[in-house]
Design a protein around this motif. Structure first.
Motif, PDB file in Angstrom:
ATOM      1  N   VAL A  33       0.903  -5.220  -0.851  1.00 38.36           N
ATOM      2  CA  VAL A  33       1.027  -4.424  -2.076  1.00 38.36           C
ATOM      3  C   VAL A  33       0.940  -2.948  -1.716  1.00 38.36           C
ATOM      4  O   VAL A  33      -0.022  -2.513  -1.073  1.00 38.36           O
ATOM      5  CB  VAL A  33      -0.075  -4.786  -3.089  1.00 38.36           C
ATOM      6  CG1 VAL A  33       0.091  -3.971  -4.373  1.00 38.36           C
ATOM      7  CG2 VAL A  33      -0.054  -6.276  -3.402  1.00 38.36           C
ATOM      8  N   GLY A  34       1.920  -2.181  -2.111  1.00 36.55           N
ATOM      9  CA  GLY A  34       1.900  -0.735  -1.929  1.00 36.55           C
ATOM     10  C   GLY A  34       1.257  -0.060  -3.127  1.00 36.55           C
ATOM     11  O   GLY A  34       1.499  -0.448  -4.271  1.00 36.55           O
ATOM     12  N   LEU A  35       0.436   0.935  -2.873  1.00 37.77           N
ATOM     13  CA  LEU A  35      -0.282   1.639  -3.935  1.00 37.77           C
ATOM     14  C   LEU A  35       0.022   3.128  -3.846  1.00 37.77           C
ATOM     15  O   LEU A  35      -0.201   3.751  -2.806  1.00 37.77           O
ATOM     16  CB  LEU A  35      -1.790   1.404  -3.815  1.00 37.77           C
ATOM     17  CG  LEU A  35      -2.253  -0.061  -3.881  1.00 37.77           C
ATOM     18  CD1 LEU A  35      -3.740  -0.150  -3.556  1.00 37.77           C
ATOM     19  CD2 LEU A  35      -1.964  -0.664  -5.249  1.00 37.77           C
ATOM     20  N   ALA A  36       0.510   3.706  -4.917  1.00 31.19           N
ATOM     21  CA  ALA A  36       0.856   5.127  -4.921  1.00 31.19           C
ATOM     22  C   ALA A  36      -0.392   5.978  -4.766  1.00 31.19           C
ATOM     23  O   ALA A  36      -1.414   5.739  -5.415  1.00 31.19           O
ATOM     24  CB  ALA A  36       1.572   5.492  -6.217  1.00 31.19           C
ATOM     25  N   SER A  37      -0.310   6.964  -3.890  1.00 30.95           N
ATOM     26  CA  SER A  37      -1.418   7.907  -3.747  1.00 30.95           C
ATOM     27  C   SER A  37      -1.469   8.834  -4.959  1.00 30.95           C
ATOM     28  O   SER A  37      -0.507   8.967  -5.706  1.00 30.95           O
ATOM     29  CB  SER A  37      -1.242   8.735  -2.469  1.00 30.95           C
ATOM     30  OG  SER A  37      -0.013   9.441  -2.500  1.00 30.95           O
ATOM     31  N   TYR A  38      -2.616   9.478  -5.174  1.00 26.22           N
ATOM     32  CA  TYR A  38      -2.811  10.414  -6.287  1.00 26.22           C
ATOM     33  C   TYR A  38      -2.486   9.764  -7.636  1.00 26.22           C
ATOM     34  O   TYR A  38      -1.841  10.364  -8.486  1.00 26.22           O
ATOM     35  CB  TYR A  38      -1.962  11.668  -6.093  1.00 26.22           C
ATOM     36  CG  TYR A  38      -2.279  12.411  -4.830  1.00 26.22           C
ATOM     37  CD1 TYR A  38      -3.436  13.152  -4.696  1.00 26.22           C
ATOM     38  CD2 TYR A  38      -1.423  12.345  -3.733  1.00 26.22           C
ATOM     39  CE1 TYR A  38      -3.737  13.812  -3.527  1.00 26.22           C
ATOM     40  CE2 TYR A  38      -1.715  13.008  -2.552  1.00 26.22           C
ATOM     41  CZ  TYR A  38      -2.876  13.734  -2.458  1.00 26.22           C
ATOM     42  OH  TYR A  38      -3.170  14.385  -1.296  1.00 26.22           O
ATOM     43  N   SER A  39      -2.892   8.506  -7.788  1.00 32.67           N
ATOM     44  CA  SER A  39      -2.673   7.789  -9.036  1.00 32.67           C
ATOM     45  C   SER A  39      -3.858   6.875  -9.290  1.00 32.67           C
ATOM     46  O   SER A  39      -4.815   6.836  -8.519  1.00 32.67           O
ATOM     47  CB  SER A  39      -1.387   6.951  -8.955  1.00 32.67           C
ATOM     48  OG  SER A  39      -1.586   5.809  -8.131  1.00 32.67           O
ATOM     49  N   MET A  40      -3.787   6.104 -10.382  1.00 31.33           N
ATOM     50  CA  MET A  40      -4.836   5.148 -10.671  1.00 31.33           C
ATOM     51  C   MET A  40      -4.744   3.926  -9.765  1.00 31.33           C
ATOM     52  O   MET A  40      -5.691   3.131  -9.698  1.00 31.33           O
ATOM     53  CB  MET A  40      -4.765   4.721 -12.138  1.00 31.33           C
ATOM     54  CG  MET A  40      -3.385   4.242 -12.586  1.00 31.33           C
ATOM     55  SD  MET A  40      -2.972   2.544 -12.210  1.00 31.33           S
ATOM     56  CE  MET A  40      -3.998   1.711 -13.380  1.00 31.33           C
ATOM     57  N   ALA A  41      -3.625   3.769  -9.047  1.00 30.31           N
ATOM     58  CA  ALA A  41      -3.387   2.556  -8.262  1.00 30.31           C
ATOM     59  C   ALA A  41      -4.474   2.266  -7.217  1.00 30.31           C
ATOM     60  O   ALA A  41      -4.953   1.129  -7.132  1.00 30.31           O
ATOM     61  CB  ALA A  41      -2.008   2.623  -7.604  1.00 30.31           C
TER      62      ALA A  41
END
Length: 329
Positions: free
Chosen positions: A95-103
């Motif tokens: 799973v990829g998680l966007a940086s600078y986000s709630m992810a």
């Protein structure tokens, strides 16, 4: 194409030095060089070139490197799935998680949920890649990614899961940046020094676009990619930044920063779950995607759930004045 040689090639590119790569692979340098030569013969192109410090991938090598990561991940997933056997969901899910986000704030809850419900699923969580997350999904490097919606990208599907509004974040160690309480205008913000990610990042593009539309300049004093570095820089008072409130809660303690909504415009974007358009998710990946959707729905402030009262450091008015046509893509 020999997947073992692909793995050796990826390791060499990652390390940037054949000798060190051979040591980490527990083979001799000459044996590793022979494997790389055989791979170059197989694909009929040069993949590496020597520099004064080691080796770097050629243009063809960089292309193969991207595909090789997806191939090796699929091979690993297949081995895990086959070893498990039986009717229990199993396999590798990335799973990829966007940086600078709630992810990133969902990483530990997702890991916990997977471990509790599907112990034979091996979860791999990734933030930093050599390609953008949507391309990583397309190339098979990750099964899915929770990212800021970039708009249409051929070959992938974006499932809108959350709308994110951005706030200006400053250190609580310094005096308030405005006398307006918990809101700030773009003109007031233009007098501040910003710490932001690079120009290709969605957070940066949205911030720059808002200032440009208002005829103002956003003064960026530093570009920082690692989230923890940005966090420490903002807390130390070296500059302000722009983040969604959900990400602010994930990255900062309540007494470390102040959050301000923009009074004269709305900076926002959609968070989307990105999956392949043609290739269906594996059973394991589909189960992880469902868990991720549930965790997102249960986040404070999302649809179907009333947001609890914020802490004093995050006190922000619910109603934000909006100028006509102020919505940014």
């Amino acid at each position: 194409m020999d997947t073992r040689r692909l793995g050796y090639f990826v390791r060499v590119v990652d390390v940037g030095n054949i000798t060190r790569a051979a040591d980490s692979l527990h083979i001799t340098q000459s044996a590793l060089s022979q494997h790389i030569s055989a791979l170059e013969h197989d694909v009929k192109t040069r993949l590496l070139e020597r520099t004064g410090r080691g080796v770097v991938a050629t243009a063809s090598g960089r292309s193969l490197y991207r595909y090789a990561q997806g191939i090796l991940r699929l091979e690993k997933a297949a081995r895990i799935d086959l070893r498990a056997g039986g009717d229990t969901p199993a396999g590798l899910v990335t799973v990829g998680l966007a940086s600078y986000s709630m992810a990133p704030g969902l990483a530990v809850p997702l890991l916990r949920a997977v471990r509790e419900r599907y112990p034979n699923i091996q979860l791999q969580l990734i933030q930093n890649l050599t390609v953008v997350m949507s391309q990583a999904v397309l190339l098979g490097q990750v099964d899915m990614a929770l990212i800021y919606d970039p708009g249409y990208v051929k070959g992938v599907v974006f499932e809108h899961v959350l709308e994110e509004d951005f706030c200006l974040i400053s250190s609580a160690r310094l005096p308030p940046v405005t006398s307006r309480g918990d809101t700030i205008t773009l003109k007031e913000a233009s007098r501040l020094g910003f710490i932001l990610p690079s120009e290709v990042h969605t957070v940066r593009r949205i911030t720059d676009a808002a200032f440009h539309a208002a005829g103002l300049h956003c003064s960026v004093v530093a570009e920082i990619e690692p989230g923890m570095v940005l966090r420490d820089a903002v807390v130390s008072g070296l500059g302000v930044t722009v983040l969604p409130l959900t990400a602010t809660r994930a990255h900062f303690a309540p007494d470390e920063v102040r959050a301000y909504r923009f009074a004269d415009c709305r900076l926002h974007t959609a968070m989307s779950l990105c999956t392949p358009e043609v290739q269906p998710l594996s059973e394991a990946a589909a189960l992880v995607a469902d868990l991720l959707r549930t965790l997102i729905r249960d986040q404070p402030g999302t649809a179907g759930r009333r947001e609890p009262p914020p802490t004093s450091s995050y006190t922000i008015k619910d109603t934000v004045p909006r100028m006509p046509n102020s919505d940014l893509p």
